[in-house]
Every structure is written in C-alpha cells, then in structure tokens.
Design an enzyme around this catalytic site. Structure first.
Site, PDB file in Angstrom:
ATOM      1  CG  HIS A  93      -1.963  -0.921   1.009  1.00  0.00           C
ATOM      2  ND1 HIS A  93      -3.043  -0.662   0.760  1.00  0.00           N
ATOM      3  CD2 HIS A  93      -2.249  -2.191   1.728  1.00  0.00           C
ATOM      4  CE1 HIS A  93      -4.068  -1.940   0.732  1.00  0.00           C
ATOM      5  NE2 HIS A  93      -3.380  -2.821   1.444  1.00  0.00           N
ATOM      6  CE  LYS A 122      -6.140  14.106   0.117  1.00  0.00           C
ATOM      7  NZ  LYS A 122      -6.116  12.707  -0.745  1.00  0.00           N
ATOM      8  NE  ARG A 123      -3.249  10.398   9.747  1.00  0.00           N
ATOM      9  CZ  ARG A 123      -2.899   9.553  10.988  1.00  0.00           C
ATOM     10  NH1 ARG A 123      -3.613   8.624  11.137  1.00  0.00           N
ATOM     11  NH2 ARG A 123      -1.713   9.688  11.367  1.00  0.00           N
ATOM     12  CE  LYS A 162      -1.920  11.294   2.819  1.00  0.00           C
ATOM     13  NZ  LYS A 162      -2.782  10.051   2.078  1.00  0.00           N
ATOM     14  CB  THR A 211      -9.833   5.057  -0.977  1.00  0.00           C
ATOM     15  OG1 THR A 211      -9.434   5.311   0.524  1.00  0.00           O
ATOM     16  CG2 THR A 211      -9.335   3.822  -1.621  1.00  0.00           C
ATOM     17  CE  LYS A 236     -13.542   6.483   0.909  1.00  0.00           C
ATOM     18  NZ  LYS A 236     -12.719   6.708   2.120  1.00  0.00           N
TER      19      LYS A 236
END
Ligand code: NBG
Length: 842
Positions: free
Chosen positions: A383, A574-575, A580, A682, A686
C-alpha cells in the site's frame, strides 16, 4: 440473493447453496414498526435497566442497537454454521486496521429498515438521528488502508463470498483530535468505555500465543529432526466477532478481532510471597498488547510492542483457521484449497513464518510440502512506496521476541537465495538486494521481502502504483516472477459512501435510473441520458446546494465560521502529510489572498476552503501545517478587504462519520500529492461518486478516475512521476522557482513575515526553509501549474450549467470505483473464491 442474479455474485464460478439453519420464530425477527417499538422498549428496560423518563441518549442508542442486532442474528447464525459445513474456499483478510465507521446506521440500511426505525423511534418521542450520532465511532485504523479493509469486508458480504476479517480489538483506537489555539492535541479514544453492542465474544475459541525464550532441537523416535520453542511467556487471544452485513443479502460475514489477555491472570506464587503488585504486573504487561492502535507515519523500527501486536493477531488468526479447517474434516495437506489469506500490507507478514512454524513444528509436516502450501495460501497487497513505511525489524529485537521465527526466516532465505544465485550466478549485489535480511548496517529483517517471497500473488492498489512496484521497489522480484504480480485498483463501497452518506442525491439518482445501482454501480451510466436535460440538471444543482447548506450549518455549529453555500466548496480531507501537500493548498489560498489585497475589486469566484485530517502525534511538520491552516484562516476570514469572498475552515477530528458529511457537499476534490507518492487514494473515489470535480496530479487512482470520467471533466496539473524523478536526478533547485515567480515569492515571504503569526517570524520558518532548501515533495515545481489550473476552475465554476453537467458525468462514470469491482478482481484472479448461493430475503 436468488440464484442467477449476477450482481451479487462472482461470475464464472460455481456457487454452492448456503444451508439454512432454522432459527426459532420470534418477535425479534420482525421488521415492522410496531415490533421495533416493542423491541426497543424491551431492551431499554431489560438490557439497559432504564425507563424512558430517566434514560439518556446513550441508553436509547444501546436499546435501539440491541433491537437491530436481534434482527441480524439469523443471518449471522446461518453464515457461521455454513463456514463449518461447506467445502468452499474462505477468504481471510489479515489486517492490523479496520476503520469501520458507525454500525447502527449502516446496519439499519443493510437490513432495509431505516424508515421503519425512524418512524418507530419518533412515535416513541425520540429522534433517530440523535441516536445514530450517539454511537462512538469504531476507529480502529489510521486512514486509507484501514478504511479499505472495511469497504472490502462489506463488499465480500454483499457479493456472498465467505470471508473472515482478522485483526486486533484495540482498546483505544485512533486518537480524537482537538484543536487548541490552532494546534492539534490528542485525546484517547475510549470507544469501548460504555460497551459495544455489536460484538460477540467467543471465549471458547481462545488461542495461546508464545513470546520470547529459546528453541531446542531434538530427534524423535524415528530419528526425525524437530525444533521445540520454549517461550518466556504466553498470552491468550480472545476473539470478539462483529457481524458484517451485505447489502440486500441474507448473510453476514465475520470480523474477528483479538483481545490480549494474560494467560495466568494472577501469579499466586508471587502473591503468596506478599508481592501483590508484582503478581498483577505480568497480567498488565500481557494485556497491553491489544491496548492501542499505532499511529502511522511514525517510525516503528525498534517498537517491540508493535511487533508483539502483529505476531499476536496473526498467530491467533492462523491457529483459528487451522482449528476450523480440522472441524471441517480436512487435513492440512489441502489447506490452500480451503483458505485464501490476504496480507493487508506488511503488518501481517510474520504470518508466512508463523504458518511454516505451525505446519512444520506443531503439525510435523516436511519443509517442502509445507512451503508449497504456505505460498499457495498467501497473497500480499502493498500500500505504499514511502520508504519509512517499509517495515524492518532489528535482528536483536526480533530474535529476542520470536527466536523460532528468525530460524525459519533464515531457512526460507537460504533456500530463496540459492535460487537467486542459480539464475544469476555471480550477481552478489542482487543477492544482497533481495535478501530477507538487510546486512548493510545494523542488520534487519525485511518484512516486505518476506511477504513477497511467501506469496503466490503480489499486488499494488492502482495501475501507476503497481507499475512502480514492478519497476522499482520490487523490481528484482518482478524479474524473477512476473506472473505473480498484478494490479488491483482500490474501490469504495457505494452503500456507505453514496447511499447512506448522501440520501438526497441518492433519491434523485434512484428516481432517474431505478434502484439497482447500489448493488451494481455500473448502472450509474444510465444517468448520462439526463446529461442534456436542463430541468434534471437544475434539480441536480438544487440538491447539491441543499447538501452544501447542511454542511454550512454543521461548520457554523462546530467552528462558528459562517460560510456561503453558493460559494465553491474546495475540499481536502485526508491524513496530514507533507507528500499529500496540504501546504500547497495553503499556497493557493495565500495567492488569492494577496491578489485581493493588491486589487480589492478583482473578480474572483467565492470559495470556501475546507480541510480535515489528523497528523501523527510525533510528526512535527504535519502539526505545524495544521497550525498554519488555522493561522491562515484567522487572517483570511476576518479581513474586511476579503469581504467573505474566501473562507478557510479546518474541521477537527476528521473520521469516517465526518467524511460522510463532507464528501457529498464538495464541489472540488483536492488530490494533489507529489506524483508517485500516493499509492492509490480512495477519498478521490468518494468525492467523484458524490459529484465533486477533481483537481489532481497524475498520481495513484487519480489517473484512472480521469480515464473514466474523461479528461474534459477533470482538472489535471503538475509533474508526472517520471518527471519528478528526472527533476530530482538532475539536481532539483527549488530556489530557482522562488526567484523567478513573483507571486510565489510573495506568498512564501508572507509565511515568514509574521503577518500570519502575531508578529512571530520564526513560527512558520521550518516550512519556509524546508521548501526553499530541499522541497522534498516539489511544491515549488508544481506551484505555477496548480495556480493556473485553479484559475481555470474558478472560471468554469461561473458557468454553473457546465459545472453541473460535469458533476453528473463524474457520478455516472464512477462505477469502476465500487469496491465490489475490486473484490471481484481479487476473487477471480488471486483468491479463486466463489460466491455462495444465499436464499432470498423473505
Ligand atoms: C495507503 C495509501 C493510499 C491508499 C491506501 C489503501 C497506507 C500504508 N497506504 O494511497 O497511502 O489508498 O493505503 O490502499 O496507509
């Protein structure tokens, strides 16, 4: 689901009927409003020991949960019985994390009784929504990886594939995030404190797990060589089962989470010597194993408790499979025909050595056949490519805790390296690269290599990520065994992430295309027929605005910030992590801020920037980014020149429930990681499913979303993964961007001007320095392209009709991102698992 109905089964495989166990007739099975009322009241009195006038919200939640739980028991009993009786492969998902989200609302929806429950509760004078919110969120995961496991469990049940999810019943799950003066602080998550109505303990399936000690070799009477492991201590694992319902199907799969318990709860010898505290010490130590979920993004190397957790749950789970296997009357020689075990990342990879130990030491199998079965049983999903997440255990720690496993790993390694040497004679560098033991510095066990060598199938979670696994991280392994590698792009369950979280849009969709889509998401394609229908698009837009109003009310209640529901909701949840790039989003906000300050009359699409996410408690840079977002919010939200055209909101304690509120209300989804760093993502799925448009780098699943929805309905910017590497290789110099782009320079200078930090020029200096000195995640290289793309988005949003049409096309083309599709691929290609035939719901 009736036979022949493809949407709920795995195609191409024969199905075996589920044998029905007759559960005695009872009012507890009755789904009518009256029966629900009776059941609720009964549980309030007889389970909770309360009566309505004194019951608090939690009592009411518990009473309703028990009433609902009664109604899923028949499915549960039926399915569990069948695991024992059927000759069919069971999928075992080994995962250290399950980020489940609230059960009550989901189970109501799966049973199809939301309306009945709402009516029953309201006729009794209470409010269903409040009871739903009362449930503490079972947050046994950090982020994407744990949530994926939860979506997969739900899809497995929906597709009628027999499956057991194995994991750890953490006493304390993901910490609760609170914001103090703009900084993140952590509070322990006491989700079990008031009881958990959804779990069923099974003390009769308790397992024993050994730790430490030493090994002894001996020969049996036939002269065969054996090894015995003499542990230093033993811990028991008690399984707690949570039924996982599928959508409109009469079965319930099992999520089995292990709790650690001291083998001897009390040391009488020490007690008799007067050492009372010493006597309970061992108990406390053993039981800490399942106490707390490790935050990710923290180096785990050297954290013994983490390895203890991993071994603990994996050993319990494998022993449990062997137990069931024998109950089903099978011998271990056909273990792999009955079980498909999937390792969710490297956390369970010790399982490869443990299953060898169980086969060879405990069940006295020979090494070669045992190894064959082990390899055929395991599959491994990677992952992440982030090096800090690749688990390595120092040899000393490993051998101290798992001495027998180290011997087994040496043996596996020796045989494996002999194979490598035979195919690549003289290539010592290759041997060192692929070895299960890293001998470059302090010696380590490489868990990812153990997982790869011990599996018949290895997969990444998006096309790009799998490509990078094959060409970089696992390149040597891919060259040896290309046939073992494949891609399985992630997916999310449309039941929780659309049907449940966005009831307004769901009803509009159902009105247009009928009600089959939640079980067969490709049905959404039929929406395209309405893409030219002005009236329908008008309703689509109105629906989205209603949803945005709901979120505006929530934002105002939680943060006091008033936002304009007609503004563009630009969302990144998100985290919090540098890769990111939440701080790239901040640079965009500050760019607009500067532009308005420079020219207050500038025309700009009003935007509401919404952030949510947790930082690992020891990740200082991520915590500083949270502080920065709050400081920017202070500056932007209160500036009269901005005049409310920009609003910045940080919603605290982002979790599954909050996600359910946010995704439906987004106009723009931010997926802006440095290309090559986000394995899949993911959240992006959504958002698209709920009609947000995406701005994204060419990374992870973003590329596949773009392929599906069409480049013209997607906003792509930034360097490709390949360019990122080329830039780095040719000596990337962030300073050059600072010098050459005046808008960028002004924004970066603002960070250290003190203007955002009550005059403190040093507060955000670490961010400034890291961007100018190294810029590991290449924000500056992508800045201009990002800003230009955002400017274009601002323009497109002004043409609301065009935007709405794009939104509808995003939804209609998001079918691929259902976790049902992902699970079908795993079943067909890796697990060779089939659906069982389940009798229709009466
Ligand atoms: C995460 C990735 C995401 C991915 C999820 C689920 C880990 C180790 N990895 O990109 O960062 O979507 O896994 O596959 O949490």
């Amino acid at each position: 689901m009736a036979k022949g109905k493809d949407s709920n089964s795995i195609k191409g495989n024969k199905t075996i009927p589920l044998k029905q166990v007759t559960v005695p007739d009872s009012d507890r099975k009755n789904l009518s409003v009256d029966a629900l009322k009776r059941s609720f009241i009964e549980h309030l009195y007889y389970t909770m020991g309360k009566y309505p006038a004194v019951a608090n919200q939690h009592d009411l939640y518990m009473a309703l949960s028990h009433a609902v739980r009664d109604r899923l028991m028949e499915r549960w009993i039926n399915t569990v019985q069948n695991y024992r009786q059927m000759d069919i492969r069971v999928v075992c998902y080994l995962s250290a994390e399950y980020l489940l989200g609230k059960h009550l609302v989901n189970n109501l929806s799966m049973l199809g009784i939301c309306d009945q429950a709402r009516q029953a509760i309201s006729e009794l004078g209470f409010d269903l929504q409040r009871l739903i919110e009362e449930e503490p969120e079972p947050g046994l995961g950090n982020g994407g990886l744990g949530r994926l496991a939860a979506c997969f469990m739900e899809s497995l049940a929906t597709l009628n594939v027999p499956a057991i999810g194995y994991g750890i019943r953490y006493e304390f799950g993901m910490f609760e995030q609170v914001i103090e003066d703009g900084w993140q602080a952590e509070r322990t998550d006491k989700w079990l404190q008031l009881g958990n109505p959804w779990e069923i303990p099974s003390a009769d399936c308790e397992m024993e797990v050994k730790f430490g000690g030493h090994t002894e070799a001996y020969h049996d009477q036939q002269g065969r060589y054996h090894v015995r492991w003499v542990p230093r201590y033993v811990v028991n694992g008690i399984p707690y089962d949570t039924p996982i319902l599928g959508y409109r199907t009469n079965m319930a799969n099992r999520l089995r989470l292990w709790k650690a318990q001291a083998a001897e709860s009390f040391n009488f010898e020490r007690f008799n010597q007067g050492d009372y505290l010493g006597a309970v010490d061992q108990k406390i130590e053993s039981e800490t194993i399942s106490d707390v979920l490790y935050p990710n993004d923290e180096k785990t190397t050297g954290k013994q408790l983490r390895l203890e957790q991993q071994y603990f749950f994996v050993s319990c789970s494998l022993q449990d499979m062997i137990r069931i296997h024998k109950l089903r009357g099978h011998s271990l020689e056909d273990f792999d025909t009955q079980w498909a075990i999937q390792m969710n990342d490297t956390h369970p990879s010790i399982g490869v050595a443990e299953l060898m130990r169980l086969f060879v030491d405990v069940h006295e199998m020979d090494w070669e056949p045992a190894w064959e079965i082990v390899r055929k049983s395991f599959g491994f999903t990677n992952h992440t490519l982030m090096s800090e997440a690749l688990e390595c255990w120092p040899l000393a720690l490993f051998s101290n805790l798992l001495p027998r496993h180290l011997e087994i790993i040496y043996e596996i390694n020796q045989r494996f390296l002999a194979e490598v040497r035979a195919t690549h004679p003289g290539d010592d560098a290759r041997v060192a690269r692929v070895s299960l033991i890293d001998e470059t510095g302090e010696h380590y066990v490489r868990m990812a290599h153990l997982a790869v060598v011990g599996s018949h199938a290895i997969n990444g979670v998006s096309a790009l990520h799998t490509h990078l696994l094959e060409t970089e991280l696992f390149r040597d392994f891919y060259q040896m065994w290309p046939e073992r590698f494949s891609n399985k792009t992630n997916g999310v369950t449309p039941r929780r992430w659309l049907l449940l979280s966005n009831p307004r849009l769901s009803s509009l969709i159902t009105e247009c295309i009928g009600s089959k889509w939640p079980a067969d998401l490709e049905e959404l394609r039929k929406l395209e027929a309405c893409a030219g229908d002005m009236q329908f698009l008008g309703r689509w837009k109105d629906t989205q605005e209603d949803v945005k109003r709901d979120l505006a009310a929530y934002i105002s209640a939680k943060t006091g910030i008033v936002v304009d529901p007609t503004s563009l909701y630009d969302v990144q949840v998100k985290r919090i992590h540098e890769y990111k790039r939440q701080h790239l989003k901040v640079l965009h906000i500050l760019t607009l801020f500067n532009r308005i300050k420079r020219n207050p009359n500038i025309s700009i699409s009003p935007r509401t920037f919404i952030f949510g996410g947790k930082a690992a408690p020891s990740y200082r840079m991520a915590k500083l980014i949270i502080k920065l977002i709050h400081s920017v919010a202070q500056a932007v939200n209160n500036d009269p020149l901005i005049g409310g055209r920009l609003k910045v909101v940080f919603l605290p304690d982002y979790n599954v429930s909050l996600g359910q509120r946010i995704y439906p209300a987004a106009d723009l989804s931010e997926q802006i990681s440095t290309a090559g760093k986000e394995a899949s993502g993911t959240g992006c799925m959504k958002f698209a499913m709920n009609g947000a448009l995406t701005i994204a780098t060419p990374d992870g699943a973003n590329l596949e979303i773009r392929d599906e929805v069409g480049a013209e309905n997607f906003f792509l910017f930034g360097l490709t993964a390949e360019q990122v590497q080329q830039f780095k290789a040719s000596g990337y110099n962030p300073y050059q961007y600072y010098e050459n782009d005046s808008e960028l320079r002004e924004v970066l200078d603002l960070l250290i001007s003190g203007e955002l930090s009550l005059g403190d020029r040093s507060l955000f200096r670490p961010i400034f320095d890291s961007l100018l000195q190294r810029d590991e995640y290449m924000l500056l290289a992508d800045y201009r392209s990002y800003i230009d793309c955002q400017d274009h988005i601002g323009q497109v949003f002004l043409d609301r009709h065009r935007w709405t049409r794009m939104s509808l096309l995003n939804v209609s083309r998001s079918g691929k991102f259902s976790s049902d599709r992902a699970i079908r691929e795993y079943c067909e290609d890796i697990w060779k698992a089939t659906s069982i035939e389940v009798s229709p719901i009466p």
